[in-house]
Every structure is written in structure tokens, then in C-alpha cells.
Design a protein around this motif. Structure first.
Motif, short mmCIF file in Angstrom:
data_model
loop_
_atom_site.label_atom_id
_atom_site.label_comp_id
_atom_site.label_asym_id
_atom_site.label_seq_id
_atom_site.Cartn_x
_atom_site.Cartn_y
_atom_site.Cartn_z
N GLU A 285 0.83 -1.20 0.00
CA GLU A 285 0.00 0.00 0.00
C GLU A 285 0.87 1.26 0.00
OE1 GLU A 285 -3.73 -2.13 2.37
OE2 GLU A 285 -2.37 -0.77 3.42
N GLN A 286 1.94 1.22 0.79
CA GLN A 286 2.86 2.37 0.82
C GLN A 286 3.55 2.54 -0.52
OE1 GLN A 286 3.25 4.61 3.22
NE2 GLN A 286 4.74 5.74 1.98
N ALA A 287 3.94 1.44 -1.15
CA ALA A 287 4.61 1.51 -2.45
C ALA A 287 3.70 2.12 -3.50
CB ALA A 287 5.06 0.11 -2.88
N VAL A 288 2.41 1.77 -3.46
CA VAL A 288 1.46 2.35 -4.42
C VAL A 288 1.30 3.84 -4.15
CG1 VAL A 288 -0.91 2.35 -5.23
CG2 VAL A 288 0.24 0.18 -4.77
N GLU A 289 1.16 4.22 -2.89
CA GLU A 289 0.97 5.63 -2.55
C GLU A 289 2.15 6.47 -2.99
OE1 GLU A 289 -0.03 8.48 1.33
OE2 GLU A 289 -0.08 6.29 1.51
N GLU A 290 3.35 5.92 -2.89
CA GLU A 290 4.55 6.66 -3.29
C GLU A 290 4.61 6.88 -4.80
OE1 GLU A 290 7.68 4.35 -1.62
OE2 GLU A 290 7.38 5.13 0.43
N MET A 291 3.85 6.12 -5.57
CA MET A 291 3.82 6.29 -7.02
C MET A 291 2.82 7.37 -7.46
SD MET A 291 3.85 2.26 -8.13
CE MET A 291 4.75 2.26 -9.67
N ALA A 292 1.97 7.84 -6.54
CA ALA A 292 0.91 8.77 -6.90
C ALA A 292 1.48 10.04 -7.55
CB ALA A 292 0.09 9.12 -5.66
N PRO A 293 0.78 10.58 -8.57
CA PRO A 293 -0.46 10.05 -9.16
C PRO A 293 -0.20 8.78 -9.97
CG PRO A 293 0.29 11.94 -10.41
CD PRO A 293 1.21 11.83 -9.24
N VAL A 294 -0.94 7.72 -9.65
CA VAL A 294 -0.70 6.39 -10.21
C VAL A 294 -1.28 6.30 -11.62
CG1 VAL A 294 -1.09 3.92 -9.88
CG2 VAL A 294 -0.80 5.42 -7.89
N THR A 295 -0.49 5.78 -12.54
CA THR A 295 -0.93 5.52 -13.90
C THR A 295 -1.16 4.03 -14.09
OG1 THR A 295 1.30 5.16 -14.78
CG2 THR A 295 0.49 7.45 -14.70
N GLU A 296 -1.76 3.67 -15.21
CA GLU A 296 -1.93 2.24 -15.50
C GLU A 296 -0.57 1.56 -15.63
OE1 GLU A 296 -6.24 1.75 -17.65
OE2 GLU A 296 -4.55 2.27 -18.95
N ARG A 297 0.41 2.24 -16.17
CA ARG A 297 1.74 1.65 -16.25
C ARG A 297 2.31 1.41 -14.86
NH1 ARG A 297 5.64 2.61 -21.19
NH2 ARG A 297 6.26 0.69 -20.17
N ASP A 298 2.06 2.34 -13.93
CA ASP A 298 2.52 2.13 -12.56
C ASP A 298 1.86 0.90 -11.94
OD1 ASP A 298 4.08 4.47 -12.58
OD2 ASP A 298 2.42 5.71 -11.88
N GLY A 414 8.26 -2.08 -23.31
CA GLY A 414 8.29 -1.48 -24.63
C GLY A 414 7.11 -1.93 -25.48
N PHE A 415 6.77 -3.19 -25.40
CA PHE A 415 5.61 -3.71 -26.12
C PHE A 415 4.34 -3.02 -25.65
CE2 PHE A 415 2.01 -6.58 -26.47
CZ PHE A 415 2.10 -7.03 -27.78
N GLU A 416 4.19 -2.89 -24.34
CA GLU A 416 2.99 -2.25 -23.79
C GLU A 416 2.92 -0.77 -24.16
OE1 GLU A 416 3.17 -5.45 -20.15
OE2 GLU A 416 3.93 -3.42 -19.90
N GLN A 417 4.09 -0.12 -24.23
CA GLN A 417 4.09 1.29 -24.61
C GLN A 417 3.53 1.48 -26.01
OE1 GLN A 417 4.57 3.91 -22.78
NE2 GLN A 417 4.23 5.29 -24.51
N GLN A 418 3.81 0.54 -26.91
CA GLN A 418 3.24 0.61 -28.25
C GLN A 418 1.71 0.62 -28.18
OE1 GLN A 418 5.09 -2.85 -30.03
NE2 GLN A 418 6.68 -1.62 -30.99
N SER A 419 1.15 -0.21 -27.30
CA SER A 419 -0.31 -0.24 -27.14
C SER A 419 -0.81 1.08 -26.56
CB SER A 419 -0.72 -1.40 -26.24
OG SER A 419 -0.35 -2.66 -26.79
N PHE A 420 -0.12 1.59 -25.55
CA PHE A 420 -0.53 2.86 -24.96
C PHE A 420 -0.55 3.98 -25.99
CE2 PHE A 420 0.47 0.99 -20.75
CZ PHE A 420 -0.65 1.40 -20.06
N GLU A 421 0.42 3.98 -26.89
CA GLU A 421 0.49 5.03 -27.91
C GLU A 421 -0.66 4.94 -28.90
OE1 GLU A 421 4.38 4.47 -29.50
OE2 GLU A 421 5.40 5.38 -27.76
N ASP A 422 -1.27 3.76 -29.00
CA ASP A 422 -2.39 3.58 -29.94
C ASP A 422 -3.76 3.83 -29.31
OD1 ASP A 422 -0.70 2.89 -32.01
OD2 ASP A 422 -0.88 0.73 -31.66
N LEU A 423 -3.82 3.88 -27.99
CA LEU A 423 -5.12 3.93 -27.32
C LEU A 423 -5.97 5.10 -27.78
CD1 LEU A 423 -4.51 2.95 -23.59
CD2 LEU A 423 -5.41 1.54 -25.44
#
Length: 509
Positions: A285-298, A414-423
Motif C-alpha cells: 500500500e505504501q509503495a502504491v501511494e509513493e507512485m501517486a499520481p498512479v498511472t496504468e503503467r505504474d 516497450g511492447f505495452e508502450q506501443q499499445s498505450f500510444e495507440d489507445l
């Protein structure tokens, strides 16, 4: 890059895991909208079962007035039960889910949850109860079990709150079947709920609301402080006997705050620091909070963390829940097996067909070794299987995690970033088609894109297997097994966490 963690934390984690009654479980993450970059409620997680997993998008369906469905567990379950037929709703909703084939005594296909056409998402997570509750469970037990409840929420609920109320009604009217206690995380675009269903055949359950400013990680699931006047509090729900039964048993005397975990949970551990692998719920939970604002990649990074995603993880899942989203555009990112070594692929509820490579196969399916193939599945079985392909990637990667894992992770991202760029163009185009009353065309577009990325993922998997195999072969040869037992009766799981073997020195961890 070395993936090493403190020795003390590792030893505590291994001790807790060794005493846990549920070796194969599930993770669930809830991130309130105040912590996300998009302003959406976000959930993520894994399912942990020794079983075949496959992706399904189940269509909405109308049912006859006298239709029923079978729920519960069989006499083979750890707490024996008897299946029960309950009434089916006249109409059930479309939903996306990863199904799996086996948990002893729990009839397949099973599910940990997914997301439905109303944007209600659900995840199932183990949550063991105190031994007295388990011991008093009547046999044969009857009523819906964890997978039944997850599926029924997806089929019937239009909001997260409705999902909670549905679980309570189902338990009250039909009972509850369990292996010792379970939780469900249910969320929509406004809020989340943790629902804890208890063993004991007393109809006990409790639910706590999670708001926009909260983060919750379940592994195992937990609820702590709980008002005794919960019936008058919109942030809590529960069975009528939740407090009174605890008083009758002498587990609560009314002199202190009512803590659900302390009263009904496992008595030899703590709510947020017990039963975990290598990170406690509190640490996650602390690790997630430290990433805020959380993205789908996070969130993908959290679900992919090698301290979570190992050979026990049957898939990975990340979902953002927005308000006012057309049902066809509700999206889930799904990795076809443990995401530490598999890419997340975007799937929308508007997708009309799942590729055969991501459908049901015999790999890890119960009974596959003692039955020949049903001819109806011969063409699908002849297709490559994504679950098997990325298990290969995992096993090869985990042979030399310090060397291979950083490279594999970079390629998956890198593969997932290609998908994000197409969304943007994919979803804008589909939305425009829907607004122009061309919904069929929008669904074809979404289907084409998801299937294309799924095929690209299989190509990536083939390439990774070839590269990893060649690397091991040319850099000292591939290690052959020394023993004769291919099935591990309960020892160390294949894990890309370096030096996870408890028999190795911990000095450098």
C-alpha cells in the motif's frame, strides 16, 4: 541490476508463508481516484491457482423464468459440500473474466472476477478465518462459493454497492460454501468495497467502503475497525448477527472497538502484515501511494513485481473505471500468465471474439492426463497457447534472473508502450463510430486491434523463448534436472526474485 531485498523481511515473509493455509491465493489492489493520474478508480491483481487460465468475454443473456444455476462445492472440497440449484436472473450482463479450470471440490470453470458492462469490477482474495469458525462449518455445506459470488456480481450488479448487497442477499437466502473464509474487492467509478464472507455456517459477512482517498491491497483480504452501529453507517454493511454472534462466542465483550480481523480473522497473525510472500499488504500500500499520481503503467509495475508475480500467478489484470463510459469501451489490461514474464494486452468489452491462442487449452487443465481430447476443441487445441508460451518465458528467465529479468521487463514494457500510444486513436475512432450509430463497426475495430496485439504478443513470446534458450545454451549450457519429481509437492516456487530460495545465504538480500 540485482533484485535483492533485506534478509529480515525475507525470513519473516517465508515464515508467514510457510504457516499459511492457502498456498495458492490472489492479490487485489484498489486505488481511489484521488491517487490516480486519470482521476479513475483503479484496480489490479493476480489469480494464483495451479490451473489452466483462459480469457473470456461472456455475452449478456436472457433466461427463461424457470432457469436455475448450480452453485457451491462438492464432497471433494476441503470442507465437503453439496451443490445447490438457485434461481437465475431473467437477464445477465456482459463481462470480461479470466477463467480457470481447477480448485479441488469447486466445479469449473472458476473465476476470480473481472469487469462487467456497467463498469463494476470484482476481485476474489483469500482471507482465512479463525479456526473455531472453520471447525463449526456444517457439512455438507451449501450455498454459493467465492467464484459463484464473483460471477454473480458481474452478471447482476450495476454498481459496487449493489454487488455488496447482492452477496449479502445470496448468503442470507442460500447459504455460503467456503474453504475457510474469503474476501471480494468490488469497485466502480466512484468507490470500492471489501466484502469478507466467513466460514461457520452462520451467514456471517462484513463489508467496508473504500473511498476516493484510500489505497488497499488484499493478500490476504482484511477488514479492521468496524462500527457496532454499522446498519446506520453508509460506509459499512454486514449480516445482522455480525456483532451478536461474536458476543455469544465470547470473542467480543463490547468493552473496546469492534475489529473484524481480531474477532473473526486468523488469530496467529496480523491484518496487514501476515500471510504474504515478500512484501506485506502495508508495504505494498505504501509503495502504491509513493507512485501517486498512479498511472496504468505504474499499476502494471506493481502487479508485475517479482515479489508478487511468480509461477503461482495465473494472470495479471489492471482496470481503470471511469464514469459515463460506453459499455463497449470498458477496457481491461490482461497478461495471459504471470506478468513478470508476460505482456499486458488491452481488451475491451466490445471485442467480439477471443483468439484461440488465448482460449481454453489442456495445459494445466484437470483431467488432461487421463482423458483424450474432446473433438469439439481439436482446432483450438492445435493453436499455440499463450499461457504455455509465457510460462516458457518465465521458466527460462528465472534460471538467471539477475541477467535476464531486466532485459525481459524492458521488452515487455516497450511492447505495452506501443499499445498505450495507440489507445487514443483506437478509442476515439470507436467512440466516433458509436456516436454515428455504427456500433458494429466500432466492435470490429476493437476486435481487430485487440486480436492484432494479442498476435503480436505471441510473436514476442516466440522471440523471447528463442533468445533465452540460445543464451542459456551458449553461455554454459541448459541445466538438466537432477531429481525425478517433476511436480513439486510444496517446496520453492519458480520465482524471478533473485535468491528467493530459503536455503541460500541471506547476507546479500
Amino acid at each position: 541490476m540485482s533484485l535483492r531485498y533485506p534478509a529480515t523481511s525475507m525470513l519473516i515473509a517465508l515464515s508467514a508463508l510457510a504457516t499459511s493455509p492457502a498456498v495458492w491465493s490472489s492479490y487485489a489492489f484498489y486505488v481511489g481516484k484521488d491517487f490516480t493520474e486519470s482521476g479513475a478508480v483503479m484496480i489490479g491483481g493476480t489469480g494464483e491457482e495451479v490451473s489452466s487460465h483462459w480469457l473470456e468475454i461472456v455475452p449478456a443473456e436472457d433466461h427463461d423464468s424457470d432457469a436455475t444455476l448450480s452453485v457451491g462445492v462438492t464432497r471433494d472440497a476441503s470442507i465437503p459440500g453439496k451443490l445447490l440449484d438457485i434461481p437465475q436472473e431473467s437477464h445477465t450482463y456482459r463481462y470480461l473474466s479470466m477463467s480457470y479450470s481447477d480448485y479441488v471440490g469447486f466445479p469449473a470453470p472458476l473465476t476470480n472476477g473481472g469487469v462487467n458492462e456497467h463498469g463494476v469490477a470484482v476481485r476474489d482474495v483469500w482471507a482465512t478465518n479463525r479456526s473455531e469458525l472453520i471447525d463449526m462449518t456444517q457439512t455438507p455445506q451449501r450455498g454459493p462459493q467465492y467464484s459463484d459470488l464473483a460471477r454473480l456480481v458481474m452478471e447482476r450488479a450495476r454498481t459496487a454497492r449493489e454487488g455488496v448487497e447482492l452477496i449479502g442477499e445470496l448468503i442470507e437466502h442460500h447459504g455460503y460454501s467456503t474453504y475457510g473464509g474469503n474476501t471480494h474487492l468490488i469497485a466502480d467509478d466512484k468507490e470500492g468495497w471489501v466484502v469478507w464472507e466467513f466460514a461457520g455456517s452462520q451467514g456471517l459477512w462484513a463489508a467496508e467502503r473504500l473511498g476516493p482517498d484510500e489505497i488497499r491491497v488484499l493478500y490476504p483480504g482484511y477488514i479492521e475497525d468496524f462500527p457496532t452501529d454499522y446498519r446506520d453507517n453508509p460506509d459499512f454493511m454486514g449480516s445482522d448477527n455480525l456483532v451478536s454472534f461474536a458476543e455469544e462466542q465470547g470473542w467480543y465483550d463490547g468493552s473496546s472497538d469492534f475489529n473484524v480481523f481480531e474477532v473473526y480473522g486468523r488469530q496467529d497473525t496480523e491484518a496487514r502484515t501476515g500471510g504474504y510472500k515478500y512484501m506485506t499488504q502495508a508495504e505494498l500500500e505504501q509503495a502504491v501511494e509513493e507512485m501517486a499520481p498512479v498511472t496504468e503503467r505504474d499499476m502494471m509495475a506493481r502487479v508485475r513485481d517479482p515479489r508478487i508475480a511468480d509461477d503461482e500467478a495465473g494472470y495479471g489484470q489492471v482496470i481503470s473505471l471511469f464514469g459515463d463510459t460506453d459499455s463497449d469501451l470498458i477496457r481491461a489490461w490482461v497478461a495471459p500468465t504471470g506478468s513478470v514474464a508476460a505482456p499486458f494486452v488491452p481488451w475491451w468489452l466490445g471485442v467480439q471474439e477471443i483468439p484461440q491462442e488465448y482460449g481454453q487449452h489442456r495445459y494445466l487443465t484437470k483431467g488432461a492426463a487421463s482423458h483424450f481430447l474432446n473433438p469439439d476443441f481439436q482446432v483450438q487445441e492445435a493453436a499455440d497457447f499463450a499461457g504455455r508460451r509465457f510460462k516458457q518465458v518465465m521458466y527460462l528467465t528465472c534460471e538467471k534472473p539477475d541477467t535476464f529479468l531486466p532485459r525481459i521487463t524492458a521488452m515487455l514494457e516497450g511492447f505495452e508502450q506501443q499499445s498505450f500510444e495507440d489507445l487514443a486513436w483506437v478509442e476515439t475512432s470507436a467512440r466516433t463510430l458509436i456516436e454515428q450509430d455504427q456500433r458494429d463497426a466500432a466492435r470490429k475495430l476493437l476486435t481487430h486491434y485487440s486480436q492484432t496485439r494479442a498476435a503480436d504478443a505471441m510473436t514476442l513470446g516466440d522471440t523471447l523463448v528463442d533468445w533465452l534458450t540460445a543464451s542459456l545454451t551458449l553461455e554454459g549450457g541448459r541445466r538438466a534436472p537432477e531429481g525425478a519429481l517433476i511436480n513439486d509437492p510444496g517446496g520453492e516456487t519458480v520465482n524471478c526474485l533473485a535468491d528467493a530460495d530459503p536455503d541460500k545465504p541471506k547476507d546479500a538480500q
